[in-house]
Design an enzyme around this catalytic site. Structure first.
Site, PDB file in Angstrom:
ATOM      1  CG  HIS A  27      -1.770   1.123   1.311  1.00  0.00           C
ATOM      2  ND1 HIS A  27      -2.891   1.288   1.179  1.00  0.00           N
ATOM      3  CD2 HIS A  27      -1.598   2.478   1.867  1.00  0.00           C
ATOM      4  CE1 HIS A  27      -3.379   2.386   1.346  1.00  0.00           C
ATOM      5  NE2 HIS A  27      -2.626   3.331   1.631  1.00  0.00           N
ATOM      6  CD  GLU A  28       1.505   3.801   3.564  1.00  0.00           C
ATOM      7  OE1 GLU A  28       1.633   4.721   3.129  1.00  0.00           O
ATOM      8  OE2 GLU A  28       0.334   3.612   4.297  1.00  0.00           O
ATOM      9  CG  HIS A  71       0.378   9.059  -6.746  1.00  0.00           C
ATOM     10  ND1 HIS A  71      -0.833   9.369  -6.057  1.00  0.00           N
ATOM     11  CD2 HIS A  71       0.213   9.769  -8.029  1.00  0.00           C
ATOM     12  CE1 HIS A  71      -1.560  10.217  -6.921  1.00  0.00           C
ATOM     13  NE2 HIS A  71      -1.054  10.459  -8.146  1.00  0.00           N
ATOM     14  CG  HIS A  81       0.088   6.344  -0.833  1.00  0.00           C
ATOM     15  ND1 HIS A  81      -0.704   7.017  -1.450  1.00  0.00           N
ATOM     16  CD2 HIS A  81      -0.247   5.683   0.485  1.00  0.00           C
ATOM     17  CE1 HIS A  81      -1.729   6.987  -0.626  1.00  0.00           C
ATOM     18  NE2 HIS A  81      -1.550   6.137   0.305  1.00  0.00           N
TER      19      HIS A  81
END
Length: 709
Positions: free
Chosen positions: A498-499, A505, A502
Site C-alpha cells: 500500500h505505502e 505516485h 503511494h
C-alpha cells in the site's frame, strides 16, 4: 496512508505542527545546514548535521524570504500575468518548504521533546504566516486579475489548473471576507493549529506510556513464539529482564488480542487501546476533539459553507457529504448483517467451550482466528516464515519493474535520519534517474503509530529540467529478534504494498508545477495508487517472487496459498463495519452546524447507536485517538479509503481482464494517465482516460464478499 507534505509554493498548508526556540537556543545562520545548499548525495537533507536549535532560525528565515518575495509581487508595476504573479507565488515559499518538510517529517517519524516543544510554539506562528499570505489584499488582487482574464490567456491545461487551484485557495482561505471576519478567521486558524498539535502529541505519549507486563509464563499461553521472544526483548530493553512486555503499538497489541488465551489480559489491553487519551488526565483529548469540531464548523460557516464537510468535499471527488454518505450507507447495509453472522459463529464456538461466556469486543480477534482455522484450516501466523521483510521488499521491487520497468539500487553512503532507515535510488529501465526512496520500517517511541508515505522533495520541472523527488515510506512492522529476521504478517505485507503504491505516485510524477505534483490530489483519489498495489501482493505469480521460507528458501506451499485465498473474504463483515463506523463518525463530526456544542463520548455513542453498531465492534478509531481526522489531514475524508477502493477494485479488474496482471499496455496507461499526472486534471477525467469509463462498485462488493447477487 499518505500524509500532506509541504509544498514549495505559497500554499503552506501547515496546520500540522511546529515551534519557537529562545535566542539562546538559536544557531547562527551561517552554520545552519537548513539554510545552506545541500551538498549531499542527490541533495537530500544532511540529517546528521541538523539539530533542533537549527529549526526556529530556519523557519524565521524561510518566512522572511517568502514575505519579501510576496512583497515584490504585490509592488510590481507590470500588468499581472500568470508568470509574474501565479508562478512567482508558486516559487516564493521554496526555502520555507525545505525547512518544513524536514521538520514535519521528523516530528512524525523521529521526534524528541525538543522537537515537540518547537511544534507547539511554531504552530500559531506558521498559521499567522499562512493567513498573512492568503489574506493579503494586494496579492489576491494580482491573482484575481490573472484569473478573471484566464479565457484570453494562452495557458496550457496544467497552467489553467494551477491558476484555478491558486485562486480557489485564496477564496477558501477568506480572501473575500470583510476585515472583521478575516480577523475572526485568523483567531480560529491559530487555535486550530495548536489543538491539532496537542492532539497528536497526546496520542503519541499515551501510546508510548502503556505497557502490559506479564511475569507468569502461563499467561503467555497461545501466543506465537515470535511474539513471546519480541515481548521478552522489549521487557529487557525496558529494564525488566525475565518478564514479557506488550504495548499498544499494533505489532504488539494486535497479535496479543488474536492469540492470547488469557481472556482477562485480552480485556485489559483492549480496554487500554480503545481508551487512549480518554482517561481524564493531562493527555485526555476529549476537549480537544470538541474544540476542533466546533472551530471547523465555525470556520466553514464564515466561508459560507453549511458544514466543514461541505467545505472539504467541494474539492474532492465526492463533492458533497450526501454523495459520500450514500456510498458509506450502501456498504453499511450490506456489511452489518455479515458482521452479525460472524459474531453468531464466534458465539457458537464459545458456547461449545462451555464456559458460559458471551462474546465481547476483546474476544473478537481471538475467536475470529478460531473460526477461521476451523472453517478454512488457515493460520495467518504460519505464513510469517515466508514473509521475511527483505524478501517482501525485493518482491515489491520486482512487481514495480514488471509493471513500469523501473529499478531500485540501495544507497550506502547517503544521509538518513535514523540508523534503521534505508534508501534506494530509483531508475528508469534505461538508467535515467527518477528519484530516491527512504524506507523506515520498525516501531520506536519517537515515531507515531500507523504507516504513511511522505516527501522530502516533490517532483517538478524548472529551467534545468526535472526536479527528482525524494520520498519516504514509514511503517511500524514487527521487528527482528536475536533469533529471527523481521517476519511480516499478511496484513503487514499488504501495508507495505500500500505505502509503496503511494511512493510510486510521488516518484513517477511528471508535471511542471510542484503544487500539482504526485500525491497533490483530492483525498478520495490519493488512495487509488496505493490500494491498487495491494491487489498484486498475494497473486500466485507474485508470491513466487518473494514468498520464500526464511530458513529453507522454499516457496510458499500452493495449498497454503489456496487456504489464504479461500479465507480472504472471512471476517470482512467486521473489517468493513469497523471501518465504516469510523468513516461515518468522521462525517457526523464534520456535518455539525456552527455553534452546536457536543460531548465527544456522548456524541460518539449516539451516532453508533443510530447506526445499529453491535457492541462487539468498536469504530476502527474512536474519537480520542482518531488521528487521521483530528491531526492527520483527513477531516471529513476518512471515507476516502472506501471511495478509492471502488476505483482500485475496478482498475485492477482492467489488468485481470487482459489475462495478464502485468499487461504492459494497461500498466503503461495507468502510469501515463494516473501516476504521472498528479493533480493536473479532475480525478474522474484521469480515471476515465485510463479505464475509458466510470468505475463500477460491483468489483469492490465482490472483493469484500458483500455481493449478494
Amino acid at each position: 496512508m499518505q500524509i500532506k507534505s509541504i509544498s514549495r509554493n505559497l500554499i503552506v498548508a501547515i496546520s500540522m505542527t511546529a515551534g519557537t526556540t529562545t535566542m539562546a537556543q538559536q544557531a547562527p545562520a551561517e552554520k545552519n545546514p537548513l539554510l545552506q545548499q545541500y551538498e549531499t548525495s542527490f541533495k537530500v537533507p544532511p540529517f546528521a548535521a541538523i539539530e533542533p536549535a537549527h529549526f526556529m532560525p530556519a523557519f524565521e528565515a524561510g518566512m522572511k524570504a517568502q514575505q519579501q518575495r510576496i512583497a515584490a509581487i504585490v509592488n510590481q508595476r507590470s500588468v499581472p500575468t500568470f508568470q509574474n504573479s501565479v508562478v512567482a507565488l508558486e516559487a516564493s515559499g521554496e526555502q520555507l518548504r525545505n525547512v518544513s518538510t524536514v521538520f514535519f517529517n521528523l516530528t512524525s517519524a523521529n521526534t524528541s521533546p525538543e522537537l515537540e516543544k518547537i511544534s507547539r510554539e511554531i504552530a500559531p506562528v506558521l498559521a499567522q504566516h499562512s493567513d498573512d499570505i492568503y489574506l493579503n489584499a494586494g496579492l489576491f488582487a494580482k491573482v484575481k486579475k490573472v484569473y478573471d482574464q484566464r479565457a484570453a490567456a494562452p495557458l496550457t491545461a496544467e497552467q489553467q489548473r494551477l491558476l484555478e487551484k491558486t485562486y480557489k485557495a485564496f477564496i477558501r482561505s477568506g480572501a473575500n471576507l470583510d476585515a472583521a471576519k478575516q480577523s475572526e478567521m485568523r483567531a480560529i486558524n491559530k487555535e486550530l493549529s495548536l489543538l491539532t498539535v496537542r492532539f497528536g502529541q497526546n496520542l503519541l505519549a499515551e501510546t508510548n506510556s502503556y505497557e502490559l507486563i506479564v511475569d507468569n509464563e502461563a499467561d503467555l499461553a497461545g501466543l506465537p513464539p515470535s511474539l513471546v521472544t519480541a515481548a521478552a526483548a522489549s521487557a529487557k530493553e525496558a529494564g525488566k529482564p525475565g518478564k514479557w512486555r506488550f504495548t499498544l503499538h499494533n505489532a504488539s497489541v494486535m497479535p496479543f488480542l488474536q492469540y492470547a488465551q488469557n481472556r482477562k489480559l485480552r480485556q485489559q489491553i483492549y480496554t487500554a487501546y480503545t481508551n487512549r487519551c480518554n482517561n481524564g488526565d493531562e493527555r485526555d483529548n476529549k476537549e480537544i476533539v470538541a474544540g476542533l469540531a466546533t472551530l471547523r464548523a465555525k470556520k466553514a460557516a464564515l466561508l459560507g459553507y453549511a458544514t466543514h464537510a461541505d467545505f472539504v468535499l467541494e474539492e474532492n471527488m465526492a463533492k458533497t457529504p450526501a454523495q459520500a454518505n450514500e456510498l458509506l450507507n450502501r456498504l453499511w447495509t450490506a456489511a452489518l448483517p455479515v458482521a452479525k453472522q460472524e459474531a453468531a459463529e464466534m458465539q457458537q464456538v464459545m458456547d461449545r467451550e462451555g464456559k458460559g461466556e458471551k462474546l465481547e469486543a476483546w474476544d473478537w480477534f481471538y475467536y475470529a482466528d478460531k473460526v477461521r482455522k476451523e472453517k478454512y484450516n488457515y493460520d495467518a501466523e504460519a505464513m510469517r516464515p515466508y514473509f521475511q521483510l527483505e524478501n517482501v521488499r525485493e518482491g515489491i521491487f520486482a512487481v514495480a519493474k514488471k509493471l513500469y520497468g523501473i529499478t531500485f539500487t540501495q544507497l550506502k553512503d547517503i544521509p538518513v535520519y535514523q540508523e534503521d532507515v534505508v534508501a534506494y535510488e530509483v531508475k528508469e529501465a534505461n538508467g535515467q534517474h527518477i528519484g530516491v526512496i527512504y524506507m523506515d520500517f520498525f516501531p520506536r517511541s519517537s515515531k507515531r503509530g500507523g504507516a504513511w508515505m511522505t516527501s522530502y522533495r516533490k517532483q517538478a520541472i524548472d529551467k534545468s529540467g526535472r526536479i527528482a523527488p525524494v520520498v519516504s515510506i514509514v511503517c511500524n512492522f514487527t521487528k527482528p529478534t536475536a533469533t529471527e529476521p523481521a517476519l511480516l504478517t499478511p496484513d503487514e505485507v499488504e501495508t507495505f504494498f500500500h505505502e509503496f503504491g503511494h511512493a510510486l505516485h510521488g516518484l513517477l510524477s511528471n508535471v511542471k508545477y510542484e503544487t500539482l505534483s504526485g500525491t497533490s490530489v483530492p483525498r478520495d483519489f490519493v488512495e487509488l495508487p496505493s490500494q491498487i498495489m495491494e491487489h498484486w501482493a498475494f497473486e500466485p505469480q507474485v508470491l513466487q517472487l518473494y514468498a520464500k521460507h526464511y530458513k529453507t528458501g522454499q516457496l510458499i506451499p500452493a495449498d497454503m496459498v489456496e487456504k489464504m485465498k479461500a479465507a480472504s473474504k472471512f471476517n470482512q463483515g467486521f473489517a468493513t463495519v469497523e471501518y465504516l463506523a469510523a468513516s461515518l463518525l468522521d462525517m457526523n463530526y464534520h456535518t455539525l452546524a456552527a455553534g452546536q456544542k457536543i460531548d465527544p463520548l456522548t456524541f460518539e455513542k449516539e451516532q453508533m447507536s443510530k447506526l445499529g453498531l453491535i457492541s462487539q465492534i468498536a469504530p476502527r478509531y474512536r474519537s480520542t485517538y482518531f488521528q487521521h481526522i483530528f491531526s492527520g489531514g483527513y477531516s471529513a475524508g476518512y471515507y476516502s479509503y472506501i471511495w478509492s477502493e471502488v476505483l482500485d477494485s475496478d482498475a485492477f479488474a482492467a489488468f485481470k481482464e487482459t489475462g495478464d496482471i502485468f499487461d504492459p499496455a494497461t500498466a503503461q496507461s495507468f502510469r501515463k494517465n494516473v501516476l504521472e499526472k498528479g493533480g493536473t486534471a479532475e480525478p474522474m477525467d484521469l480515471y476515465k482516460a485510463f479505464r475509458t469509463r466510470a468505475p463500477e462498485v460491483k468489483y469492490l462488493l465482490k472483493n469484500r464478499g458483500l455481493d449478494t447477487n
